[in-house]
Design an enzyme around this catalytic site. Structure first.
Site, PDB file in Angstrom:
ATOM      1  N   LYS A  70       0.805  -1.222   0.000  1.00  0.00           N
ATOM      2  CA  LYS A  70       0.000   0.000   0.000  1.00  0.00           C
ATOM      3  C   LYS A  70       0.837   1.271   0.000  1.00  0.00           C
ATOM      4  O   LYS A  70       0.442   2.289  -0.582  1.00  0.00           O
ATOM      5  CB  LYS A  70      -0.962  -0.016   1.183  1.00  0.00           C
ATOM      6  CG  LYS A  70      -2.089  -1.035   1.040  1.00  0.00           C
ATOM      7  CD  LYS A  70      -3.030  -0.983   2.224  1.00  0.00           C
ATOM      8  CE  LYS A  70      -4.256  -1.851   1.988  1.00  0.00           C
ATOM      9  NZ  LYS A  70      -3.929  -3.252   1.726  1.00  0.00           N
ATOM     10  N   GLU A  78      -3.134   6.974   7.727  1.00  0.00           N
ATOM     11  CA  GLU A  78      -3.921   7.839   6.862  1.00  0.00           C
ATOM     12  C   GLU A  78      -4.963   8.568   7.701  1.00  0.00           C
ATOM     13  O   GLU A  78      -5.367   8.081   8.763  1.00  0.00           O
ATOM     14  CB  GLU A  78      -4.645   7.037   5.771  1.00  0.00           C
ATOM     15  CG  GLU A  78      -3.775   6.584   4.638  1.00  0.00           C
ATOM     16  CD  GLU A  78      -4.560   5.880   3.542  1.00  0.00           C
ATOM     17  OE1 GLU A  78      -3.984   5.648   2.477  1.00  0.00           O
ATOM     18  OE2 GLU A  78      -5.751   5.580   3.765  1.00  0.00           O
ATOM     19  N   HIS A 132     -14.601  -3.519   7.736  1.00  0.00           N
ATOM     20  CA  HIS A 132     -13.812  -3.414   6.501  1.00  0.00           C
ATOM     21  C   HIS A 132     -14.002  -4.604   5.567  1.00  0.00           C
ATOM     22  O   HIS A 132     -13.275  -4.738   4.582  1.00  0.00           O
ATOM     23  CB  HIS A 132     -12.320  -3.226   6.801  1.00  0.00           C
ATOM     24  CG  HIS A 132     -12.028  -2.081   7.717  1.00  0.00           C
ATOM     25  ND1 HIS A 132     -12.188  -0.763   7.342  1.00  0.00           N
ATOM     26  CD2 HIS A 132     -11.612  -2.056   9.017  1.00  0.00           C
ATOM     27  CE1 HIS A 132     -11.868   0.023   8.351  1.00  0.00           C
ATOM     28  NE2 HIS A 132     -11.523  -0.733   9.376  1.00  0.00           N
ATOM     29  N   ARG A 176      -5.619  -8.444  -8.485  1.00  0.00           N
ATOM     30  CA  ARG A 176      -6.222  -9.765  -8.677  1.00  0.00           C
ATOM     31  C   ARG A 176      -7.668  -9.588  -9.116  1.00  0.00           C
ATOM     32  O   ARG A 176      -8.186  -8.479  -9.191  1.00  0.00           O
ATOM     33  CB  ARG A 176      -6.205 -10.544  -7.361  1.00  0.00           C
ATOM     34  CG  ARG A 176      -6.875  -9.775  -6.210  1.00  0.00           C
ATOM     35  CD  ARG A 176      -7.051 -10.624  -4.980  1.00  0.00           C
ATOM     36  NE  ARG A 176      -7.418  -9.841  -3.816  1.00  0.00           N
ATOM     37  CZ  ARG A 176      -8.624  -9.400  -3.532  1.00  0.00           C
ATOM     38  NH1 ARG A 176      -9.613  -9.635  -4.382  1.00  0.00           N
ATOM     39  NH2 ARG A 176      -8.871  -8.705  -2.433  1.00  0.00           N
TER      40      ARG A 176
END
Length: 513
Positions: A118, A202, A237, A294
């Site tokens: 990430k 973040e 999530h 993917r």
């Protein structure tokens, strides 16, 4: 250019079955692998060949690169498709496949490394001019760095595993008092889940939507996007309901988001299928989140609104062919919704529901697709993800798609285990969802509304459908012959045999008891 003749599918469950079916449509021989727990699984029965790879725990079977490559050699497979999960985003596995002289059906290992991490994906997106969520551009290793980063970004902050996915290694921190414990937990979870404890920070954006763009790219410099998917209905999530198109994305916003998604893919020299994920705020500003290198669980909704078979495009790209479409060919028609069906008890905090499927009635009719690994007599074990099926519907409008999905969910009968179908029905009946007033906090707020009072109505519905389920044995007919069981199955763990084997007949009888 290489020509694929036999594909080993390094996965299990509904996605393995999805790829088996794609192989059958284009004359490619399919090879399944299975753990001890999956010996009678549908993907094993459906594939042309199937081979054992070890005990039930995934670390001893589906995550064993050496065993998978050995089966590829033994079976004569010339390509490997990883599906999603397990080794699908493991660049080292992809490289091992290529080094073994096989065709890897996925993006190049270098692109996987660049975008699968990430932090490096964030840097790549920034270099390509893609807007990113405010945050740290380097790893956060200790508490002092964490305190400094959080104060610079501003609370609440989101701790994210750089190598992560699926909500693992992620923690929301709303104050300095929570920071140390959250940092240690996220690092530990990331290390155990992904083999890397690297995390970064973040800004935690609240009341935003999770909107992702499906991309396809080939080795000839062609790249297209297939529109967006709305994935805001999440719990911890983990996505629960996805739809395409998003209720709030118009043609202009779709074009802008698609353009930057393609730019990010081209910057990383990406090929095959992938997904660029964004957060979209109430003012229609979007921010890069991550890239999934993917095939996605929710790819069927995109296939339905565009008419493009994403798996078959992956096959083409892996063979070195150009995409069969250009951007001008992509048109979004109608509306598709997907509900992930999981073996979880929604009336008991979504606790896993283990056991044997006593009876099964799958929905059908116009505009209904079921991607499933369930069958009567099948067992839901502790070893794998609780998602056991995907129910996808298409209709000309979102309103029609919602009513069609409700009808299909009400038809879906599963006995012997608990599923989250009642939860999906409740969400589909919610006024805010129906009006498209959703964001990533929807489920948490919905759960706080007292929807559990609907359990009594659900229990009555179960009583009403009991006789119906008892009478329907469509799964028995399916297992007794037809598409699921075309050519060969494993015997005594040694390899494949062909049509009419006693093993297959015995397996069917066992599954139907």
């Amino acid at each position: 250019m290489p020509k694929i003749s036999k594909i080993l599918i390094a996965n299990r469950g509904e996605i393995a079955l999805r790829i088996v079916r794609a192989c059958a449509e284009v004359g490619i021989t399919s090879v399944a692998v299975f753990s001890d727990a999956d010996r009678t699984a549908l993907h094993v029965r459906a594939a042309d060949e199937a081979y054992p790879i070890g005990p039930a725990p995934s670390r001893d079977s589906y995550l064993r690169v050496d065993k998978i490559l050995e089966v590829a050699r033994k079976s004569g497979a010339d390509a490997i498709h990883p599906g999603y999960g397990f080794l699908a985003e493991n660049a080292d596995f992809a490289q091992a496949v290529i080094d073994a002289g096989l065709i890897w059906i996925g993006p190049p290992p270098a692109a996987m490394r660049l975008l699968g991490d990430k932090l490096t994906a964030r840097h790549t997106a920034q270099a390509a001019g893609v807007p990113t969520v405010p945050g740290s551009d380097v790893a956060v290793d200790d508490l002092d760095q964490a305190v400094a980063a959080a104060e610079r970004i501003g609370y609440p902050v989101l701790i994210k595993a750089s190598a992560g996915g699926g909500g693992k290694g992620m923690r929301v921190v709303r104050s300095k008092d929570e920071l140390e414990a959250a940092l240690r937990t996220a690092q530990s979870e990331a290390q155990s889940s992904f083999g890397s404890g690297v995390v970064y920070f973040e800004k935690y954006l609240e009341h935003v939507r999770h909107v992702e763009i499906q991309i396809l790219a080939d080795s000839h410099g062609n790249a297209v996007h297939l529109g967006e998917r709305e994935c805001s209905i999440q719990r911890r999530h983990q996505k629960l309901i996805e739809e395409s198109p998003s209720p709030v994305v118009d043609a202009d916003l779709r074009a802008r988001m698609g353009s930057v998604a393609v730019a990010a893919a081209l910057a990383a020299h990406y090929t095959s299928a992938g997904t660029v994920e964004f957060l979209l705020d109430k003012d229609r500003n979007f921010y890069f989140l991550e890239v999934n290198t993917r095939l996605q669980v929710e790819h069927p909704v995109t296939e339905w609104v565009t008419g493009i078979d994403i798996v078959l495009e992956q096959f083409r790209v892996a063979e070195g062919k150009p995409l069969s479409i250009t951007q001008d060919d992509v048109e979004v028609r109608g509306h598709a919704i997907e509900c992930r069906i999981a073996a979880e008890d929604p009336f008991n905090n979504f606790a896993p529901s283990l056991g044997t499927i006593a009876s099964l009635a799958e929905p059908g009719g116009p505009g209904v697709r079921v991607d499933s690994s369930m069958y009567r007599g099948g067992k839901v074990s502790i070893y794998y993800d609780p998602m056991i099926a995907k129910l996808i519907v298409w209709a000309p409008t979102r309103e029609h798609a919602m009513t069609r999905m409700r009808r299909a969910l009400e038809e879906y009968g599963v006995r012997g285990i608990q599923t989250n179908i009642p939860f999906h029905l409740a969400v589909l009946g919610d006024a805010a969802f129906q009006e498209g007033r959703i964001d990533t906090g929807f489920v948490e707020e919905f759960m706080a509304t007292g929807w559990l009072t609907q359990k009594d109505a659900h229990d009555k519905e179960l009583e009403r459908t009991a006789a119906y389920l008892g009478a329907l044995v469509v799964d028995q007919k399916r297992l007794a012959g037809g598409a699921l069981g075309r050519q060969s199955q494993p015997v005594n763990g040694t390899g494949p045999v062909h049509d009419g084997s006693k093993w297959r007949v015995a397996g069917r009888r066992e599954a139907m008891r």
